[in-house]
Design an enzyme around this catalytic site. Sequence first.
Site, PDB file in Angstrom:
ATOM      1  N   MET A  37       0.743  -1.248   0.121  1.00 16.15           N
ATOM      2  CA  MET A  37       0.056  -0.246  -0.051  1.00 16.15           C
ATOM      3  C   MET A  37       0.910   1.191  -0.090  1.00 16.15           C
ATOM      4  SD  MET A  37      -3.290  -0.758   2.091  1.00 16.15           S
ATOM      5  CE  MET A  37      -2.949  -0.719   3.876  1.00 16.15           C
ATOM      6  N   HIS A  44       9.526  -3.566   2.859  1.00 20.46           N
ATOM      7  CA  HIS A  44       8.962  -3.849   1.497  1.00 20.46           C
ATOM      8  C   HIS A  44      10.172  -4.024   0.746  1.00 20.46           C
ATOM      9  CE1 HIS A  44       5.978  -1.125   3.371  1.00 20.46           C
ATOM     10  NE2 HIS A  44       5.244  -1.933   2.887  1.00 20.46           N
ATOM     11  N   GLN A  68     -10.016  -2.458   3.357  1.00 19.43           N
ATOM     12  CA  GLN A  68      -9.460  -3.093   4.527  1.00 19.43           C
ATOM     13  C   GLN A  68      -9.143  -2.276   5.520  1.00 19.43           C
ATOM     14  OE1 GLN A  68      -5.751  -4.143   2.108  1.00 19.43           O
ATOM     15  NE2 GLN A  68      -4.668  -3.639   4.140  1.00 19.43           N
ATOM     16  N   ARG A 194       4.103   2.336  10.906  1.00 20.10           N
ATOM     17  CA  ARG A 194       3.671   3.052  12.061  1.00 20.10           C
ATOM     18  C   ARG A 194       4.676   3.504  13.044  1.00 20.10           C
ATOM     19  NH1 ARG A 194      -2.027   0.472  13.689  1.00 20.10           N
ATOM     20  NH2 ARG A 194      -2.566   0.027  11.726  1.00 20.10           N
TER      21      ARG A 194
HETATM   22  O1  PAF Z   1       0.032  -5.621   3.840  1.00 22.41           O
HETATM   23  C1  PAF Z   1      -0.374  -4.680   2.995  1.00 22.41           C
HETATM   24  O2  PAF Z   1       0.201  -3.773   2.671  1.00 22.41           O
HETATM   25  C2  PAF Z   1      -1.784  -4.962   2.509  1.00 22.41           C
HETATM   26  O3  PAF Z   1      -2.569  -5.640   3.366  1.00 22.41           O
HETATM   27  C3  PAF Z   1      -1.726  -5.708   1.054  1.00 22.41           C
HETATM   28  C4  PAF Z   1      -1.326  -7.237   1.174  1.00 22.41           C
HETATM   29  C5  PAF Z   1      -0.843  -4.995   0.067  1.00 22.41           C
HETATM   30  C6  PAF Z   1      -2.981  -5.653   0.413  1.00 22.41           C
HETATM   31  O4  PAF Z   1      -3.765  -4.233   0.474  1.00 22.41           O
END
Ligand code: PAF
Length: 288
Positions: A37, A44, A68, A194
């Site tokens: 995201m 990441h 979500q 966060r």
């Molecule tokens: O972990 C995340 O950043 C999100 O939950 C994902 C897997 C990209 C789905 O939106």
Amino acid sequence: MESTLTTTPIVRHVAELRALTGKWHREGARIAVVPTMGALHEGHLTLVRAALARADRVIVTLFVNPKQFNSPEDLAAYPRTEEADAAKLAPLGADVLFAPGGDEMYPEGFATLVRVNGLDQGLCGAFRPGHFDGVATVVTKLLNQTSADLGFFGEKDFQQLAIITRLARDLDIPCEIVGVPTVREADGLALSSRNVRLAPEDRAAAPALAAALHAARDAIEAGGPVEGAIAEARAAILTAGYSGVEYLELRRADDLARMTEATAPARLLAAAWLGGVRLIDNVAVSPA
Ligand code: PAF
């Protein structure tokens, strides 16, 4: 080898992405996807490096998925840093950043919801109603849209990883789901977008969560009682300055079933609040 590209090409539409992935597959390439995201941090980038090590082509996705989020305020406050994210990816050599708009992902009339029953109960699922349905729905779409052979997800979000692994299996999506170990700061704090929200004194106290989980793991692996180890970990987290522990539980690693004894590979998982910030973490526990 890291790339000399200064930008990562951005694709916004599924049709364009499919044209690319179709060509790559015809050329015999193995394709990996790293869903995100955005607000990319070293955690990441570790997923992207893991993907590059196993695939010929790597797609990073960036979509702040409204389905979500539990509140419109949280969704609105979520950082959107696409330009900076693309700049962080460029030296790594990811092939494409797939950053669709909301209408591309959820066009007018979108009505489907993917739910992974059972695995979404308890742990984070108990405190974030509907969250995992939103995750499962968007990840199902991303796996289909990218036709990826491999999908990379962090073990930090262990319940999410278990849900995604199950949905790929249950829905016959031909994508191997790969879990990547949590990346930690030198003091043990798990990397999370966060962490930047923590005030300096809270940042200093934050590693207590990881420390307590690791100590409880050691006690359980040494044959100590699970209940006692969990009670001690809870107390240590609160003593360090956390205001509350949402959950701290031992679960079986593969199906997240509750465990009172470590009789199979397990995971000790916790969520706790520190200075108004909710942090989660988990560690692997081997059978005693
Ligand atoms: O972990 C995340 O950043 C999100 O939950 C994902 C897997 C990209 C789905 O939106």
